[in-house]
Scaffold this active site. Structure first.
Site, PDB file in Angstrom:
ATOM      1  N   LYS A 108       0.845  -1.202   0.000  1.00 44.35           N
ATOM      2  CA  LYS A 108       0.000   0.000   0.000  1.00 44.35           C
ATOM      3  C   LYS A 108       0.880   1.251   0.000  1.00 44.35           C
ATOM      4  O   LYS A 108       0.613   2.218  -0.713  1.00 44.35           O
ATOM      5  CB  LYS A 108      -0.916  -0.002   1.236  1.00 44.35           C
ATOM      6  CG  LYS A 108      -1.702   1.288   1.460  1.00 44.35           C
ATOM      7  CD  LYS A 108      -2.960   1.402   0.622  1.00 44.35           C
ATOM      8  CE  LYS A 108      -3.530   2.804   0.618  1.00 44.35           C
ATOM      9  NZ  LYS A 108      -4.889   2.932   1.079  1.00 44.35           N
TER      10      LYS A 108
ATOM     11  N   LYS B 223      -1.871  11.854   5.797  1.00 40.64           N
ATOM     12  CA  LYS B 223      -1.564  10.738   6.689  1.00 40.64           C
ATOM     13  C   LYS B 223      -0.771   9.655   5.955  1.00 40.64           C
ATOM     14  O   LYS B 223       0.269   9.197   6.430  1.00 40.64           O
ATOM     15  CB  LYS B 223      -2.895  10.172   7.195  1.00 40.64           C
ATOM     16  CG  LYS B 223      -2.824   9.065   8.182  1.00 40.64           C
ATOM     17  CD  LYS B 223      -4.226   8.606   8.547  1.00 40.64           C
ATOM     18  CE  LYS B 223      -4.982   7.969   7.396  1.00 40.64           C
ATOM     19  NZ  LYS B 223      -4.397   6.688   6.932  1.00 40.64           N
TER      20      LYS B 223
END
Lengths: 449, 449
Positions: free
Chosen positions: B183, B251
């Protein structure tokens, strides 16, 4: 040469030019000034100057002419292209001192144009200056002069000597264009370090540090730079007075990055500064003093929601600001010297000029010599092992990394520090353990060092 | 395995989690949801879900638990540290699917913590997702799962299969942490390309291009990227609806740069994006849709005083935007693949996942295979000569250079484009003439390629 001062024509009476021209008046020169802005001419008359209403009428019969306009476009207009341009009106054998900061290839093209209009007799001097308006008015500028011949040097040197600090008049090897290149590599330091002052103080704001205490600590440390010392005081007076408008450094920065594109050089640090300058212009800060760039960094304080750094004490926080600055200063020093090497300047002269001018920093003073030595010795110094007295590149990375990490926690931008950290990591990737800080220059010029 | 769907506990019913959980309800699963925000629970009840008031009561007796909170800190709280945390309450041998985007080292530490609290029986699955809220609700997400054992895979696969598009469920080699790393390298593309969409459209604004025409031309060209296609439409509707708040990509970006610091990797492109994101937060744009980043670029239009570009026709201007985008996309592709190599992922799998997910671009599709081949063949491919069908790196540099130069004339910021140009020049500096575009990856990982 007689003791009587020769008449001088002075074109461009802005913040720098006005100070230079009035200094010459005080030294006894008859100075005829020209500027496109009429109120300036009135002020110049009050200061004891003569004035002219066209460039041509200013220079007629003057053996010396100083051009101190803001850009190459303006120089081209007042000297060659505009109505009543100066060059055709200069007397035979006059010295024409171009003090504006212009690209190397512009001043070289100007020399060719003088020949093309039948005026090869004019002694063009490529002599940009550095030091700010106060030193301009004192006659203590740094001047970097590329001269085409001994005769041109003889003719112009007395005037250059009036304008410059005697220890800061550099005759740059390489003729026309070399002076501008010298200024250009100096402005790499200026462009990065003007912004670094704002970045460090913005970061200090996010950390909750007192600006005055931070300022005093930094200027008395090895994170000192001339720009930090001179910009930060104006940050605490609401960016007043406007000593150097943001658009001025933008112009110089664009000269650097344009030449870098032309020569295939990577201006990793200067380009970040340039992009921030464009952001500042986009915010409407272009006419403000460049100390006002701190707003781009400090404005976010309190806007990121609940954030929490890890540094608690004043000392810890200050160390983060120092680590950020030292890492940036190392990278601007390396970029400046690598670019100087690329354009063929004498690195010892670059170093001597820069540490004594607005680009000066403790970091340049400390690491510059080993970087220059590496260029001189070529790949032989590939090992770059740090002597016991030297800081290792890993230590610099550590300081940067701690600062960037804390800034990330606070969601505070540190554009230059983040870039410097990436650049340092690139250098570390292809280096042995314990490599000296100066080895970061390998990133810019891997084929020479 | 019986046809009856097993009960599922679902912790975290935000934009993504709500869609995923209600999709499972539609597929016939009994789903018990928990969220800290009570109105969400009411909405979940209306959608046919059961609800719980604590994580522990949600998971009791459920053989399957999905955790889809926003951050590692939240996961730590709901699973381990908080009042009535979920992990101790899970039944023996339950599968715990952590779908949140978290750092690799967090999910690895979570596995250790489960053992430390006496629950090594829990089958933790490291399975972050990609694809946005619409695909979450459709059950057609991309999922990248690191699994610790065959048993864990067997237990979790049916549920993963419900949530993912069958072609986009990736079992990533490397166990716990590998899913998060996958990811992470995908988010390199996302982080850079979200900003690139704004940068390109901001540049188009300065050029005076029509946004709709520019959009249509780009999405039908080899400058296409998934992010451009999906972000630009929201730029013309005043950044509505808020499909992905800016703080979300911030984030994920921080996970990338933090891991890069840990592993000594240079995130030259992602770091620029991160700094711009912090600027956006500082401006108060954090809660806005990330398409609103275009304001950081477009706001300066008309504020730089008289500026004049050289591109005149629509075609010329469009070519500049395309050149900017393609250069940025090449660098984000290279950074992503180099980081994947650095953290030990299977590059073919990375490529297959990324071209079919939100990080996809024509440029990645075109140049990814040659970059992967270079990593596989090591230094043997140092020559990197471009095959006839390939674009040379110099052509990419030309497109970037033209765009950056025009942006400089317009005083328009192009942070990513300027960085990409510097990076490409670094690669060209140590490359033979005619080197292929993919060779830019050498900047990130000079020791392997």
């Amino acid at each position: 040469m007689s003791d009587t001062k020769q008449p001088v024509a002075f074109i461009g009476l802005g913040a720098m030019g006005f100070g230079m021209a009035t200094h010459l008046i005080k030294q006894g020169y008859p100075v005829t000034g020209f500027d496109v802005w009429p109120p300036t001419l009135e002020k110049f008359t009050s200061a004891g100057g003569l004035t002219a209403t066209t460039p041509a009428s200013a220079v007629g019969d003057k053996p010396l002419c100083v051009c101190m306009v803001a850009t190459a476009q303006q120089a081209q207009s007042v000297l060659i292209d505009g109505p009543d341009a100066a060059a055709p009106a200069l007397p035979q054998g006059a010295a024409l001192l171009l003090c504006s900061t212009v690209p190397c290839d512009y001043v070289q093209s100007l020399a060719k144009q003088l020949s093309a209009i039948g005026r090869p007799d004019i002694h063009l001097i490529d002599c940009p200056v550095s030091g700010g308006a106060a030193r301009a008015a004192d006659g203590t500028l740094s001047i970097m002069a590329g001269v085409p011949s001994e005769e041109a040097l003889t003719k112009s040197k007395p005037l250059l000597g009036e304008l410059a600090d005697p220890a800061k008049l550099y005759i740059v090897q390489g003729g026309i264009g070399a002076g501008s290149n010298m200024k250009m590599v100096h402005q790499v330091l200026a462009a990065v370090q003007i912004l670094a002052a704002s970045e460090a103080m913005g970061f200090a704001t996010h950390l909750g540090l007192d600006p005055i205490k931070t300022y005093q600590a930094v200027v008395n440390s090895d994170a000192w730079s001339w720009m930090f010392e001179h910009r930060v005081p104006r940050m605490v007076t609401n960016y007043q007075p406007i000593a150097s408008a943001t658009v001025i450094i933008v112009k110089d920065t664009s000269i650097i990055t344009a030449e870098a594109r032309r020569s295939g050089f990577s201006t990793l640090m200067t380009s970040v500064a340039e992009q921030m300058y464009f952001s500042a212009i986009g915010r409407g800060y272009g006419a403000d003093d460049d100390s006002g760039l701190v707003r781009l960094y400090a404005e976010g304080k309190g806007r990121a929601g609940p954030v929490q750094g890890t540094a608690e004490s004043y000392e810890e926080k200050l160390a983060l600001v120092m680590g950020l600055l030292k890492g940036i200063l190392l990278c601007s020093a390396a970029e400046s010297l690598a670019f100087a090497e690329k354009v063929g300047l004498d690195l010892d002269q670059v170093f001597d000029l820069c540490i004594n001018a607005a680009g000066g920093s403790q970091v340049l003073k400390k690491y510059g010599p080993s970087i220059i030595k590496a260029f001189r010795e070529g790949k032989a110094r590939e090992g770059w092992s740090a002597a016991e007295s030297e800081t290792s590149l890993k230590e610099v990375a550590g300081g940067l990394s701690a600062a960037v990490e804390e800034a990330q926690r606070l969601k505070a931008p540190v554009f230059l520090g983040s870039q410097a950290l990436n650049v340092v990591r690139l250098a570390l990737q292809s280096s042995p353990a314990g490599v000296a800080a100066g080895a970061v220059v390998k990133v810019w010029n891997s084929s020479s060092v």
